[in-house]
Design a protein around this motif. Structure first.
Motif, PDB file in Angstrom:
ATOM      1  N   ILE A   1      -5.644  66.116 -41.999  1.00 51.38           N
ATOM      2  CA  ILE A   1      -6.101  67.118 -43.166  1.00 51.38           C
ATOM      3  C   ILE A   1      -5.865  68.158 -43.229  1.00 51.38           C
ATOM      4  O   ILE A   1      -5.363  68.370 -44.247  1.00 51.38           O
ATOM      5  CB  ILE A   1      -7.638  67.215 -43.542  1.00 51.38           C
ATOM      6  N   PHE A   2      -5.300  69.102 -41.592  1.00 47.22           N
ATOM      7  CA  PHE A   2      -4.686  69.988 -42.387  1.00 47.22           C
ATOM      8  C   PHE A   2      -2.953  70.612 -42.212  1.00 47.22           C
ATOM      9  O   PHE A   2      -2.109  71.004 -42.802  1.00 47.22           O
ATOM     10  CB  PHE A   2      -4.969  71.030 -40.809  1.00 47.22           C
ATOM     11  N   GLY A   3      -2.538  68.674 -41.712  1.00 41.78           N
ATOM     12  CA  GLY A   3      -0.553  68.203 -41.591  1.00 41.78           C
ATOM     13  C   GLY A   3      -0.650  68.738 -43.528  1.00 41.78           C
ATOM     14  O   GLY A   3       0.161  68.593 -43.355  1.00 41.78           O
ATOM     15  N   LEU A   4      -1.500  67.708 -44.366  1.00 49.16           N
ATOM     16  CA  LEU A   4      -1.294  67.228 -45.477  1.00 49.16           C
ATOM     17  C   LEU A   4      -1.277  68.081 -46.366  1.00 49.16           C
ATOM     18  O   LEU A   4      -0.996  68.675 -47.401  1.00 49.16           O
ATOM     19  CB  LEU A   4      -2.413  66.342 -46.112  1.00 49.16           C
ATOM     20  N   ALA A   5      -2.558  69.480 -45.502  1.00 50.22           N
ATOM     21  CA  ALA A   5      -2.922  70.712 -46.481  1.00 50.22           C
ATOM     22  C   ALA A   5      -1.987  71.717 -46.444  1.00 50.22           C
ATOM     23  O   ALA A   5      -1.293  71.860 -47.515  1.00 50.22           O
ATOM     24  CB  ALA A   5      -4.718  71.311 -46.169  1.00 50.22           C
ATOM     25  N   ILE A   6      -1.478  71.714 -45.407  1.00 50.90           N
ATOM     26  CA  ILE A   6      -0.132  72.692 -45.087  1.00 50.90           C
ATOM     27  C   ILE A   6       0.952  71.997 -46.062  1.00 50.90           C
ATOM     28  O   ILE A   6       1.431  72.579 -46.866  1.00 50.90           O
ATOM     29  CB  ILE A   6       0.785  72.418 -44.171  1.00 50.90           C
ATOM     30  N   GLY A   7       1.407  70.688 -46.526  1.00 50.96           N
ATOM     31  CA  GLY A   7       2.448  69.925 -47.341  1.00 50.96           C
ATOM     32  C   GLY A   7       2.306  69.922 -48.438  1.00 50.96           C
ATOM     33  O   GLY A   7       3.431  70.642 -49.414  1.00 50.96           O
ATOM     34  N   LEU A   8       0.424  69.742 -49.008  1.00 52.04           N
ATOM     35  CA  LEU A   8       0.586  69.947 -50.474  1.00 52.04           C
ATOM     36  C   LEU A   8       0.402  71.491 -50.690  1.00 52.04           C
ATOM     37  O   LEU A   8       1.056  71.645 -51.899  1.00 52.04           O
ATOM     38  CB  LEU A   8      -1.066  69.552 -50.493  1.00 52.04           C
ATOM     39  N   ALA A   9       0.198  72.416 -50.408  1.00 50.14           N
ATOM     40  CA  ALA A   9      -0.267  73.369 -50.307  1.00 50.14           C
ATOM     41  C   ALA A   9       1.490  74.223 -51.030  1.00 50.14           C
ATOM     42  O   ALA A   9       1.546  74.774 -51.318  1.00 50.14           O
ATOM     43  CB  ALA A   9      -0.534  74.835 -49.550  1.00 50.14           C
ATOM     44  N   ALA A  10       2.491  74.140 -48.847  1.00 50.48           N
ATOM     45  CA  ALA A  10       3.633  74.337 -49.448  1.00 50.48           C
ATOM     46  C   ALA A  10       4.791  73.616 -50.937  1.00 50.48           C
ATOM     47  O   ALA A  10       4.847  74.274 -51.695  1.00 50.48           O
ATOM     48  CB  ALA A  10       4.793  73.761 -49.135  1.00 50.48           C
ATOM     49  N   PHE A  11       4.312  72.313 -51.820  1.00 52.94           N
ATOM     50  CA  PHE A  11       4.610  71.753 -52.468  1.00 52.94           C
ATOM     51  C   PHE A  11       4.100  71.881 -53.138  1.00 52.94           C
ATOM     52  O   PHE A  11       5.117  72.705 -54.517  1.00 52.94           O
ATOM     53  CB  PHE A  11       4.101  70.320 -52.594  1.00 52.94           C
ATOM     54  N   LEU A  12       3.063  72.947 -54.035  1.00 53.16           N
ATOM     55  CA  LEU A  12       2.192  72.939 -54.997  1.00 53.16           C
ATOM     56  C   LEU A  12       2.416  74.966 -55.150  1.00 53.16           C
ATOM     57  O   LEU A  12       2.946  74.831 -56.204  1.00 53.16           O
ATOM     58  CB  LEU A  12       0.230  73.740 -54.774  1.00 53.16           C
ATOM     59  N   MET A  13       3.105  75.863 -54.561  1.00 53.10           N
ATOM     60  CA  MET A  13       3.357  76.999 -54.280  1.00 53.10           C
ATOM     61  C   MET A  13       5.177  76.954 -54.674  1.00 53.10           C
ATOM     62  O   MET A  13       5.647  77.924 -55.248  1.00 53.10           O
ATOM     63  CB  MET A  13       3.241  77.044 -53.313  1.00 53.10           C
ATOM     64  N   ILE A  14       6.143  75.841 -53.723  1.00 56.10           N
ATOM     65  CA  ILE A  14       7.573  75.699 -54.891  1.00 56.10           C
ATOM     66  C   ILE A  14       7.386  75.376 -56.160  1.00 56.10           C
ATOM     67  O   ILE A  14       8.423  75.635 -57.055  1.00 56.10           O
ATOM     68  CB  ILE A  14       8.357  74.509 -53.605  1.00 56.10           C
ATOM     69  N   ASN A  15       6.113  74.111 -55.924  1.00 54.12           N
ATOM     70  CA  ASN A  15       6.375  73.859 -58.112  1.00 54.12           C
ATOM     71  C   ASN A  15       5.715  75.036 -58.332  1.00 54.12           C
ATOM     72  O   ASN A  15       6.020  74.913 -59.980  1.00 54.12           O
ATOM     73  CB  ASN A  15       5.282  72.672 -57.876  1.00 54.12           C
ATOM     74  N   HIS A  16       4.882  75.858 -58.075  1.00 52.23           N
ATOM     75  CA  HIS A  16       4.699  77.272 -58.943  1.00 52.23           C
ATOM     76  C   HIS A  16       6.064  78.159 -58.958  1.00 52.23           C
ATOM     77  O   HIS A  16       6.499  78.396 -59.853  1.00 52.23           O
ATOM     78  CB  HIS A  16       3.634  78.806 -58.196  1.00 52.23           C
TER      79      HIS A  16
ATOM     80  N   TRP B   1      -0.940  70.512 -67.439  1.00 48.10           N
ATOM     81  CA  TRP B   1      -0.063  69.726 -66.875  1.00 48.10           C
ATOM     82  C   TRP B   1       0.239  69.704 -65.189  1.00 48.10           C
ATOM     83  O   TRP B   1      -0.018  69.610 -64.211  1.00 48.10           O
ATOM     84  CB  TRP B   1       1.377  70.114 -67.140  1.00 48.10           C
ATOM     85  N   PHE B   2      -0.011  71.010 -64.996  1.00 46.46           N
ATOM     86  CA  PHE B   2      -0.354  71.642 -63.334  1.00 46.46           C
ATOM     87  C   PHE B   2      -2.160  70.453 -62.815  1.00 46.46           C
ATOM     88  O   PHE B   2      -1.913  69.299 -61.887  1.00 46.46           O
ATOM     89  CB  PHE B   2      -1.137  72.885 -63.118  1.00 46.46           C
ATOM     90  N   TRP B   3      -2.940  70.487 -63.468  1.00 42.76           N
ATOM     91  CA  TRP B   3      -3.850  69.707 -63.442  1.00 42.76           C
ATOM     92  C   TRP B   3      -3.360  68.120 -63.183  1.00 42.76           C
ATOM     93  O   TRP B   3      -3.800  67.701 -62.220  1.00 42.76           O
ATOM     94  CB  TRP B   3      -5.518  69.580 -63.520  1.00 42.76           C
TER      95      TRP B   3
END
Length: 898
Positions: A97-112, A471-473
Motif C-alpha cells: 500500500i505504501f509503495g503504491l501510494a508513493i507511486g500514485l502520489a508522484a504520478f498525480l503531482m506530476i500530472n498537476h 477529467w482529474f477524477w
C-alpha cells in the motif's frame, strides 16, 4: 461538477427510504460551507458521500437485477477476505500500500504540474482559432532573427487581403524599455505613483478576441477612443481603493517624454498566471496616433500601417474552419506587396502563424513577452510519471507472486470446498482493487500534507488545483481500476492455478516461468531507476555547467536600476542629472563602480542591422546587433579588450566616430585576427554613419547559455544609457541600497525607486531548467524508494522460503558471510544486469536532450559509474536487514518449525 457527480453517485447507491433526508442534510452542509467560505466545499461534499457508502445505506438489489443477492453476498465475502488477508500480513500490506501510494502520489503531482503547463491560454474562448504572426528575417541568405514581434502593418493587411482572417489585434510594448510610471490624478493628497512593467498599448479588438473578463466597462468599446485606459481589478484597488474607478484619471509618463492623461473606461479581472501575455494595464492604441504633433502623418505610418520597424505583437483570429497552412502559403505575396524594397536590399521576410496554445511551451523566439516554459522538460517529466507508476505496479505483481506459497494452502482448501477457479480469480482481483483503492487514499493524504512543498518545487501557483476539474477524477478512477486489473491479473491467475493435491501434500513448486518473469520485472524496475539516476546526474551537470561557465563579464555584486521614466526634455539637464547620480554614488565607500549601457545582460539585444567594412559591397553586409555603453562599462563589468583599447573619457572623438566590435563580430566582417580590425572604417547605411574600429572585445554571453554569443557592434552611449550597473560591496549591501535610493531621489526627483540584482535577473532565464532539475531529482528519488520497498519485500519472502536451506547450511558449517552472500547474490546480479542493459538507452536519451543546448556538456562515464554504484549500494542496504537477520538466526528454530 464534482458536487453534481457525487450527488448522482449518492442517488445511485443510497436506499430510497433514506435518500431524501440524507441528501437534504448534505446539501445544507454544502451551502453552509460555501457561505462560510470553507476551502474546497465540493471536495468536502464528495468525501462525505464516500463516507456514507456503507452496507446499511446501500439500496437493496432486486431479483431482476444483473447482480442478484447471491452475488452481493459473494462480493461482501470477497471484500471481507481481502481485508482479513491485509490485516493478517501487515508487513506485506504496508509495503504494497505504501509503495503504491508513493507511486500514485508522484504520478498525480506530476500530472498537476503538466496540467498547469499545458493549461496556458485555456481561459481564452477562441484560443483554437487565434494565432500570433511570427517574423523570420533573412539578410544575404543568413537568418538574422526569428521574432515574436512584427510590423504594425501586418495585421491590418491580413485583415484586408484574406477573408479567412476575421479579426486582428496588435499590441505595442514600448520597445525594449516599458519604462512607465502612472500617477493618479484625482486630487488625492498623496497620489499613488507606480512603476509598471506589465503594460501594453492595445487595439480595441484585443479585449473581445482574448475574452478578457470585464468587471466594469464594455470590452467592445473600452479601448476605442484615444487616451482611454483599462486596468486590472488589483490595479483599481491600488489606485482608487473602494471608490468606483470608472471615469477617473491616470497620468502616464515614460522615458520617451510621453506625458498623457487617460480616462479609466474599464476594469477587468486579474489575468491568470497561465498565460504567456500578462498585463495589468492596457492603453488604447489610438492614443499613439495623437503623438503626431507635426501633423505630417508619421504616427499613422509608424504605429498604424507601417512595415518599417518590427516592434509589435500581432494576433489574428481565423474563421473556425480556416486552414492556417493554406493561408501561410499566401504570405510571401503579401510581403512582396508591402515590402518591395526587400529584393533590392537582398533581404527576405518570412511570416508564419504560431498557434496561441503553442507559445508557452514551444516558442523560443526573440522579444518574447516573458521567459517561456520548456516543452521537452514537460515531456520528460510526463515519462517519469508513468515510470514511477509502472514501478509501483511491478512491486505489487512481484510481491503477490512471491507470496504464492503462502496462499497455496488457502487456495487448495477453497478448491477442495468447491470453489471454482473463476471465483478465486475474482477474489484476488478484489484484493488488488482494495489495495489500489487504499493506496490512492494514502496518496491523497501525502499530496495534501506536502502541497505547499510541491507548489514551491514546481512553480505552480497555489490557487491552481486540478481536482476541481472532472477529467482529474476520471483519471483517478481509471488509474485505480486499470492498476487493479494490470497488477492483479497475473498473480490472480498464477495463484488460482494451483492444484489442491499438490498443495495439500506440500509438493507445490514455483514454476520456472514464474521465477523468470519475476526476475525480468526486477530487472525492468531497476533499469528504470538507473535511467532516472543517469538522467538526474546529467541534468545537474548541465545546470552546473550553465551557471558556472565564464560568461565573458562579471555580474556578481551588481545592482541594476533603470533610467528614470520621468525626465526633463532638455538633454543638458538629463546629462547633468546622470552625472550627478554617478558622481554621487562613486563617492560612497560601499559603492565600487557605476556604469551605464543600453544593454542589460540576460536580455536579448533587440536591434540588428546590416553592417560592412568600407571595402565590402552591400551584398557582403552582415547583420550585427548594436548596443551602447559608457566609459565605465567595460572595466566595471570586467569585459576584456583583446585588441586596441576601450572607450576613454579623455578622448573626445570616441563619442561620435569610434566603435568596438566583439570578437565574433570582427570575424563576421572578414578580419582574420582582432588586431586586423583596429582602425578600419565600417559602414552602417541605416544610420548613414561610418565610424572606425577602436577596439575588439572578447566574446561574451548576452543571454543564458541557451543562446549563441551575439555578434555585436558597440558604440559609446554617453549619458543616454538605459540601465545603470552598480557594483557594491556585498558586506555593506543594505547600506549600499540605501545610498543608491538616497542618491536616486536627489538626482531624479518624482521617480519611484526600483532595483534588482543582475545575477538573479540573469539566472531567471534558467527557471524552467531549475524546475525540470528539481522535479527530475525529486521524482527519481521517489522512484528508487518505491523500487527499494519492493526489493525489501522480495528479500524478506526469499529469506522465509529458504529458511530450512539456510538452517541446514549453518548446521553443516556455513559462515554468516557465506549465508549473506547466498541471499544477496541473486538480487545484486539482477540489479547489475539492469544497470548494464539500460546504460546505452540512457546515454542516447540524455544526448538527445543535451542537443537542445548550443553550449552543453559531454556525457562522461562518471554518471554511469555513479548510477551503478548508487543502485547497487541502495540494493545492498535494502536487503541487508533481512539477510543479516536470516544469517544470524538460530537454525534449530527453523528446523523445528519445518
Amino acid at each position: 461538477m464534482i458536487k453534481k457527480l457525487a450527488s448522482k453517485f449518492f442517488k445511485f447507491y443510497c436506499h430510497p427510504d433514506y435518500w431524501v433526508d440524507i441528501s437534504g442534510d448534505l446539501d445544507e452542509i454544502y451551502r453552509h460551507n460555501v457561505r462560510t467560505r470553507k476551502k474546497y466545499p465540493q471536495l468536502r461534499y464528495f468525501m462525505q458521500v464516500l463516507q456514507l457508502f456503507r452496507p446499511s445505506l446501500i439500496r437493496p438489489i432486486t431479483e431482476n437485477s444483473i447482480i442478484n443477492s447471491n452475488h452481493t453476498i459473494m462480493l461482501k465475502n470477497y471484500f471481507n477476505v481481502a481485508f482479513r488477508s491485509l490485516l493478517k500480513n501487515r508487513m506485506y500490506s504496508f509495503i504494497n500500500i505504501f509503495g503504491l501510494a508513493i507511486g500514485l502520489a508522484a504520478f498525480l503531482m506530476i500530472n498537476h504540474f503538466v496540467a498547469f503547463e499545458e493549461s496556458y491560454e485555456n481561459h481564452i474562448i477562441y484560443r483554437e482559432n487565434i494565432y500570433r504572426v511570427q517574423l523570420d528575417v533573412y539578410q544575404n541568405g543568413e537568418l538574422v532573427y526569428k521574432s515574436s514581434e512584427n510590423y504594425p502593418g501586418a495585421g491590418p493587411a491580413m485583415l484586408e487581403d484574406f477573408p479567412e482572417v476575421i479579426s486582428s489585434a496588435k499590441l505595442y510594448n514600448m520597445g525594449s524599455k516599458n519604462n512607465v510610471i502612472i500617477t493618479s490624478e484625482n486630487g488625492e493628497e498623496t497620489p499613488q505613483v507606480l512603476k509598471h512593467k506589465r503594460f501594453l498599448y492595445a487595439e480595441a479588438a484585443f479585449l473581445p478576441m482574448f475574452s478578457v473578463p470585464m468587471i466594469q466597462g464594455d470590452a467592445q468599446t473600452a479601448l476605442e477612443k484615444p487616451h482611454t485606459i483599462v486596468i486590472s481589478e488589483s490595479m483599481a484597488k491600488k489606485y482608487f481603493g473602494n471608490e468606483n474607478p470608472m471615469g477617473k484619471l491616470l497620468r502616464l509618463e515614460d522615458d520617451d517624454f510621453n506625458n498623457e492623461l487617460c480616462t479609466v473606461t474599464g476594469v477587468f479581472q486579474d489575468i491568470p498566471e497561465n498565460t504567456h501575455l500578462k498585463f495589468d494595464v492596457l492603453i488604447s492604441f489610438n492614443t499613439l496616433y495623437t503623438r503626431d504633433t507635426s501633423g505630417n502623418g508619421w504616427a499613422k505610418r509608424r504605429y498604424g500601417n507601417g512595415w518599417g520597424r518590427k516592434d509589435f505583437y500581432t494576433y489574428v483570429q481565423l474563421k473556425p474552419n480556416a486552414d492556417p497552412k493554406r493561408l501561410e502559403s499566401q504570405f510571401p505575396n503579401l510581403v512582396d506587396k508591402y515590402k518591395p524594397e526587400n529584393k533590392e536590399k537582398n533581404m527576405k521576410d518570412v511570416l508564419s502563424l504560431q498557434p496561441l496554445k503553442d507559445i508557452h511551451l514551444y516558442s523560443q523566439l526573440t522579444d518574447e513577452a516573458e521567459v517561456n516554459g520548456n516543452g521537452d522538460g514537460v515531456f520528460y517529466i510526463s515519462i517519469i510519471a508513468y515510470f514511477i507508476l509502472i514501478i509501483a505496479w511491478v512491486n505489487y505483481i512481484n510481491l503477490s507472486t512471491a507470496r504464492s506459497f503462502d496462499r497455496g494452502r488457502e487456495v487448495g482448501l477453497r478448491k477442495v470446498m468447491g470453489s471454482y477457479r473463476s471465483s478465486l480469480v475474482a477474489q484476488f482481483l478484489i484484493e488488488s482493487l482494495v489495495i489500489n483503492g487504499l493506496a490512492m487514499l494514502v496518496a491523497f493524504i501525502l499530496i495534501f500534507s506536502t502541497g505547499n512543498l510541491f507548489h514551491n518545487l514546481s512553480g505552480t501557483p497555489l490557487d491552481y488545483v486540478i481536482w476541481s476539474q472532472s477529467w482529474f477524477w476520471i483519471m483517478v478512477a481509471s488509474v485505480v481500476f486499470i492498476g487493479s486489473l494490470l497488477s492483479g491479473i497475473y498473480p490472480a491467475f498464477v495463484i488460482s492455478s494451483f492444484k489442491p493435491a499438490q498443495v495439500l501434500h506440500g509438493k507445490l513448486k514455483t514454476s520456472s516461468g514464474g521465477v523468470a518473469l519475476r526476475k525480468a520485472l526486477v530487472i525492468f524496475q531497476f533499469a528504470m531507476s538507473v535511467a532516472l539516476i543517469v538522467g538526474t546526474a546529467t541534468v545537474f551537470d548541465q545546470m552546473e555547467y550553465m551557471q558556472s561557465k565564464d560568461l565573458g563579464f562579471d555580474m556578481e555584486q551588481t545592482i541594476v536600476v533603470e533610467r528614470p521614466p520621468k525626465q526633463d526634455t532638455s538633454r543638458e539637464v538629463r546629462s547633468n542629472r546622470v552625472k550627478s547620480f554617478k558622481t554621487g554614488l562613486k563617492q560612497r565607500s560601499e559603492i565600487i563602480s557605476v556604469a551605464g549601457s543600453t544593454l542589460l545582460p540576460g536580455k536579448k539585444l533587440r536591434f540588428k542591422t546590416p553592417i560592412r567594412t568600407n571595402l565590402q559591397s552591400q551584398d557582403e553586409a552582415v547583420p550585427l546587433s548594436v548596443a551602447g555603453i559608457d566609459f565605465d562599462f567595460a572595466e566595471s563589468m570586467n569585459m576584456e579588450i583583446i585588441a586596441g583599447r576601450a572607450f576613454s573619457e579623455e578622448m573626445r572623438d570616441d563619442l561620435d566616430s569610434l566603435v568596438i566590435l566583439t570578437e565574433n563580430a570582427s570575424r563576421a566582417l572578414g578580419f582574420e585576427k582582432p588586431e586586423d580590425a583596429i582602425g578600419k572604417r565600417i559602414e552602417i547605411e541605416r544610420f548613414r554613419w561610418s565610424p572606425s574600429v577602436v577596439g575588439v572585445m572578447s566574446d561574451y554571453h548576452q543571454e543564458s547559455l541557451k543562446e549563441e554569443k551575439p555578434k555585436t557592434l558597440i558604440y559609446l552611449s554617453g549619458t543616454g544609457s538605459e540601465y545603470f550597473m552598480i557594483k557594491v560591496n556585498m558586506d555593506q549591501s543594505s547600506q549600499a541600497i540605501a545610498s543608491i535610493e538616497e542618491q536616486w531621489y536627489r538626482s531624479f526627483p518624482g521617480n519611484p525607486f526600483h532595483y534588482f540584482f543582475l545575477d538573479e535577473y540573469f539566472n531567471s532565464y534558467y527557471e524552467s531548467e531549475r524546475q525540470f532539475k528539481d522535479l527530475f531529482a525529486t521524482f527519481s528519488i521517489l522512484a528508487i524508494i518505491v523500487g527499494c520497498l519492493g526489493l525489501f519485500g522480495l528479500s524478506s519472502f526469499t529469506a522465509i522460503q529458504r529458511a530450512r536451506e539456510i538452517a541446514i547450511r549453518k548446521v553443516l558449517g556455513s559462515s554468516i558471510l557465506n549465508i549473506i552472500q547466498l541471499l544477496s547474490k541473486e538480487f545484486l546480479i539482477l540489479v547489475g544486469t539492469a544497470t548494464l542493459i539500460v546504460w546505452p538507452l540512457s546515454y542516447y536519451l540524455m544526448d538527445q536532450w543535451l542537443d537542445n543546448y548550443p553550449y552543453r556538456i559531454d556525457i562522461g562515464w562518471t554518471s554511469f559509474v555513479y548510477s551503478g554504484v548508487v543502485v547497487l549500494l541502495v540494493t545492498a542496504i535494502t536487503i541487508s536487514y533481512q539477510t543479516l537477520k536470516s544469517a544470524t538466526a538460530n537454525p534449530v528454530d527453523a528446523l523445528n518449525h519445518e
